[in-house]
Design an enzyme around this catalytic site. Structure first.
Site, mmCIF file in Angstrom:
data_model
loop_
_atom_site.group_PDB
_atom_site.id
_atom_site.type_symbol
_atom_site.label_atom_id
_atom_site.label_comp_id
_atom_site.label_asym_id
_atom_site.label_seq_id
_atom_site.Cartn_x
_atom_site.Cartn_y
_atom_site.Cartn_z
ATOM 1 N N TYR A 35 0.861 -1.187 0.000
ATOM 2 C CA TYR A 35 0.000 0.000 0.000
ATOM 3 C C TYR A 35 0.892 1.230 0.000
ATOM 4 O O TYR A 35 2.055 1.177 0.421
ATOM 5 C CB TYR A 35 -1.037 -0.002 1.114
ATOM 6 C CG TYR A 35 -0.594 0.054 2.566
ATOM 7 C CD1 TYR A 35 0.373 0.948 3.022
ATOM 8 C CD2 TYR A 35 -1.223 -0.750 3.518
ATOM 9 C CE1 TYR A 35 0.725 1.013 4.368
ATOM 10 C CE2 TYR A 35 -0.866 -0.700 4.860
ATOM 11 C CZ TYR A 35 0.105 0.192 5.271
ATOM 12 O OH TYR A 35 0.450 0.260 6.587
ATOM 13 N N GLU A 99 1.789 -0.731 -6.155
ATOM 14 C CA GLU A 99 1.394 0.090 -5.003
ATOM 15 C C GLU A 99 -0.113 0.304 -5.069
ATOM 16 O O GLU A 99 -0.628 0.917 -6.013
ATOM 17 C CB GLU A 99 2.096 1.455 -5.031
ATOM 18 C CG GLU A 99 3.574 1.412 -4.712
ATOM 19 C CD GLU A 99 3.876 1.349 -3.212
ATOM 20 O OE1 GLU A 99 2.919 1.360 -2.398
ATOM 21 O OE2 GLU A 99 5.075 1.289 -2.866
ATOM 22 N N HIS A 141 4.504 -7.013 0.753
ATOM 23 C CA HIS A 141 5.772 -6.392 1.146
ATOM 24 C C HIS A 141 6.168 -6.872 2.549
ATOM 25 O O HIS A 141 7.337 -7.121 2.825
ATOM 26 C CB HIS A 141 5.622 -4.860 1.109
ATOM 27 C CG HIS A 141 6.923 -4.135 1.099
ATOM 28 N ND1 HIS A 141 7.009 -2.777 1.268
ATOM 29 C CD2 HIS A 141 8.204 -4.576 0.952
ATOM 30 C CE1 HIS A 141 8.295 -2.422 1.217
ATOM 31 N NE2 HIS A 141 9.028 -3.488 1.027
HETATM 32 ZN ZN LIG Z 1 5.573 -1.481 0.582
#
Ligand SMILES: [Zn+2]
Length: 256
Positions: A35, A99, A141
């Site tokens: 994010y 993202e 991530h």
């Molecule tokens: Zn990240």
């Protein structure tokens, strides 16, 4: 500076100067989801396009489902930072990064809207198909940098992606209300065994038998992705059983 988008789903190209060739001829074998962690998507895109930020990604998905491409898929974008998965330490050379705009845990962490999730699902399906990325290499991530990162976090609907054929997923074992699990400070053979299971799955963890801070971060990262109902970093039976099922569901070739 612009280029033709790699994905037909990208409605716009906003080129970032922050990229370089992938190292040692690596090709993308990991799809990494993030994010943005900033208040607005415009702010995120602006930052990722500035040379002084030193960061970038291949795609940004706004809350309304708009997909912007910023770095060519053939190039190494700078989104993963210091990270590791299944022995690979140059995650940027080995991945494509998306993202997903969301202000993140420090910004109230709103739900990911339906239009955004539809776009993420379609984009992931397109990228996975074009590059032959294996299901167990569609990652958060936080999976590859569990000590530093929380994104995209426990609200991200991995089960939904799995229903669309994207990512590795098993139904999480329900949590027993009385099972608070074990946490930091514990040690011994069970801890070493479970640490070894996390490492076999891909997490960067030594099976030393000590339940220290790093282990708690890995357990939390695992829970955010695979058992999002409770993300307390404690080893309970639901977490262990879910991990066992995931290991059993890995393709045989992955374990050799
Ligand atoms: Zn990240």
């Amino acid at each position: 500076m612009t280029f033709e988008p790699d994905s037909p789903l990208a409605c716009e190209v906003l080129a970032s100067p922050n990229f370089e060739p992938r190292r040692d001829g690596r090709r993308p074998t990991i799809l990494l989801l993030h994010y943005t962690g900033v208040p607005t998507c415009a702010k995120a895109v602006d930052w990722l396009a500035r040379p002084e930020s030193g960061v970038s990604c291949h795609y940004v998905v706004d809350e309304d489902g708009r997909v912007i491409q910023m770095v060519r898929e053939s190039m190494r974008a700078w989104h993963a930072g210091l990270s590791c998965w299944a022995g690979e330490t140059d995650i940027n050379s080995a991945s494509i990064g998306i993202e997903i705009h969301n202000p993140g845990h420090d910004g109230g962490y709103p739900d990911f809207p339906e239009a955004q999730m539809q776009a993420v699902e379609a984009l992931c399906r397109d990228i996975v198909a074009r590059h032959g990325i294996r299901s167990e290499r569609v990652l958060a991530h936080s999976d590859v940098a569990p000590v530093r990162k929380k994104d995209p976090g426990e609200k991200f609907d991995w089960a939904r992606l799995a229903r669309a054929g994207i990512g590795h997923w098993v139904e999480p074992e329900p949590i027993s209300r009385s099972d608070r699990g074990i946490g930091m400070g514990y040690g011994g053979a069970l801890v070493a065994e479970v640490q070894g299971m996390f490492a076999r799955y891909g997490y960067d963890l030594e099976p030393d038998g000590d339940f220290e801070e790093k282990t708690a971060f890995v357990v939390t990262a695992f829970q955010r992705h695979f058992r999002p109902a409770r993300t307390d970093g404690r080893l309970d039976q639901s977490t262990i059983t879910t991990l066992e099922r995931l290991l059993a569901a890995l393709p045989c070739s992955r374990l050799t």
